[in-house]
Write a protein that holds these residues in place. Structure first.
Motif, PDB file in Angstrom:
ATOM      1  N   ASP A   1     -10.517   5.863  -6.529  1.00 11.63           N
ATOM      2  CA  ASP A   1     -10.366   4.812  -5.526  1.00 11.63           C
ATOM      3  C   ASP A   1     -11.004   3.577  -6.134  1.00 11.63           C
ATOM      4  OD1 ASP A   1      -9.950   3.328  -3.282  1.00 11.63           O
ATOM      5  OD2 ASP A   1     -11.049   4.642  -1.901  1.00 11.63           O
TER       6      ASP A   1
ATOM      7  N   HIS B   1       0.818  -1.209   0.000  1.00 14.73           N
ATOM      8  CA  HIS B   1       0.000   0.000   0.000  1.00 14.73           C
ATOM      9  C   HIS B   1       0.858   1.269   0.000  1.00 14.73           C
ATOM     10  CE1 HIS B   1      -3.477   2.483   0.679  1.00 14.73           C
ATOM     11  NE2 HIS B   1      -4.271   1.444   0.855  1.00 14.73           N
TER      12      HIS B   1
ATOM     13  N   GLU C   1      -2.067  -0.310  -6.079  1.00 17.28           N
ATOM     14  CA  GLU C   1      -2.073  -1.548  -5.297  1.00 17.28           C
ATOM     15  C   GLU C   1      -2.419  -2.716  -6.219  1.00 17.28           C
ATOM     16  OE1 GLU C   1      -4.738  -0.693  -1.780  1.00 17.28           O
ATOM     17  OE2 GLU C   1      -4.653   1.252  -2.766  1.00 17.28           O
TER      18      GLU C   1
END
Ligand code: GLA
Length: 391
Positions: free
Chosen positions: A280, A210, A344
């Motif tokens: 996101d 992350h 990620e």
């Protein structure tokens, strides 16, 4: 040849020649490895900071608390070395709590809806730590574990092997999961992360790192240019759980198939960007594989280029939308909204509840094994779609 102060007595591989003017030089220009105390856990367990260096001046610092990448320092177009990840100077700051800066995330990266899934006819209930959902492994995910660490060498490259046993029932997951994460710094300025795991009961696994990158070293990442080799992304609901659909990026501000500034369209009136407070989202990669470029990011002001290669089928683009200026990081820097971006690499969020998504089930006798490479260089532009293949 590199000066001894770089390779020095901490080299775990090289041997040194003493030259007539008394400077130690490495005979074979190998990477370097250092270990230093980083602090103690509340129960007194010592935690260490490991520094990997290569002959290009790249340096990576990793702590065995959470397997966190504390710093990644790379040269810019003028040869000036600067840190490109967010984090803290002290272990204490990581212990207070943070949004997964540089951490190994597991047993399951991203969200599992309502912290529940069924496997082999049984329903499992996980810790819920993100409203009603389970996020990044739960209340005490792999990001908060103290990992066993050992140095590694592979030819001229140096690495750190981290191991952790996630016990049967931890955060609600079935099976004892033996996890190994290996960080290797290569002489080509690649940071290679290899994830491996085995289990003694059927379980689900989705490991990632992350790190929040900021190639400029400070400020926001809105001026960074980005390419993601993905035609599709996973739209999410208000709880950031995938709806199950795969949506084309074409004609939307989600499209990074050709270079775009991260900030160019981030505040557009587009429902998915509103829900995420920015990007996101999980991008479904067109061509995953160790030798295939999946994404790249470029800092126009200093020429730093980051290229991403992964065997994973997807990558979560997160643009630090929840950073709010309350965290003071390395060197006293305040981390504000969009001070960093994450790429990620992973399987899709909430896969255990979506049979149509690629499987995240690991059975006894199988080996979980994935590789992600972050490669750093300098360039005059982000270039078109292609990319260099890691050596
Ligand atoms: C992930 C999630 C985000 C957020 C961050 C951590 O990337 O997708 O929604 O939870 O982690 O703050």
């Amino acid at each position: 040849m590199i000066p001894a102060y770089k390779a020095s007595i901490v080299s775990i591989t090289g041997f040194f020649l003493t030259l007539s003017w008394g400077i130690l030089m490495s005979a074979d220009a190998k990477g370097t490895f250092k270990q230093a105390a980083f602090g103690k856990m509340p129960d007194g367990t010592p935690v260490y900071l490991y520094t990997l260096g290569n002959t290009q001046g790249m340096e990576v610092k990793i702590t065995n608390y959470g397997g966190i990448l504390v710093s990644v320092s790379v040269p810019d177009k003028n040869g000036k070395i600067g840190d490109v990840v967010l984090g803290f100077d002290r272990l204490e700051d990581y212990l207070i709590g943070h949004p997964y800066f540089g951490a190994i995330v597991g047993r399951y990266g991203n969200r599992i809806a309502k912290g529940r899934f069924a496997l082999g006819g049984k329903t499992y209930t996980l810790a819920t730590n993100n409203n009603e959902n389970h996020l990044h492994g739960g209340l005490k995910g792999f990001d908060k574990a103290v990992w066993k660490a050992e140095p590694l060498t592979s030819g001229e490259d140096v690495g750190l092997k981290l191991t952790y046993l996630s016990k049967d029932g931890e955060e609600g997951y079935p099976g004892n999961l033996d996890v190994t994460v290996t960080y290797t710094l290569t002489r080509h300025n690649e940071l290679r992360i290899e994830y491996a795991a085995t289990t003694d009961k059927p379980t689900v696994v989705n490991l990632t790192n992350h790190s929040y990158f900021n190639l400029a070293g400070s400020g926001t990442i809105l001026e960074h240019e980005l390419v993601i080799n993905a035609d599709k992304f996973l739209p999410v609901d208000k709880g950031l759980i995938p709806t199950g659909l795969l949506q084309s990026v074409r004609g939307t501000p989600m499209d990074f198939m050709t270079p775009e500034k991260i900030g160019e369209r981030i505040d557009q009136d587009f429902e998915q960007l509103k829900i995420g407070g920015g990007y996101d989202h999980c991008y479904v990669l067109n061509n995953p594989g160790k030798g295939n470029l999946s994404a790249k990011a470029f800092c126009t002001s200093n020429g730093k280029l980051l290229e991403l290669f992964t065997t994973e089928p997807a990558v979560q683009l997160y643009t630090g939308n929840f950073l709010d200026g309350t965290l003071k990081g390395k060197g006293g820097q305040i981390y504000r909204k969009r001070s960093g971006f994450c790429l990620e690499t992973q399987h899709y969020p909430d896969s255990p509840n979506h049979p149509a998504f690629p499987s995240v089930v690991l059975n006894p006798g199988q080996k979980y094994s994935t590789t992600t490479i972050y490669k750093f260089s300098v360039a005059s532009s982000i270039g078109s779609r292609g990319g260099s293949t890691p050596r």
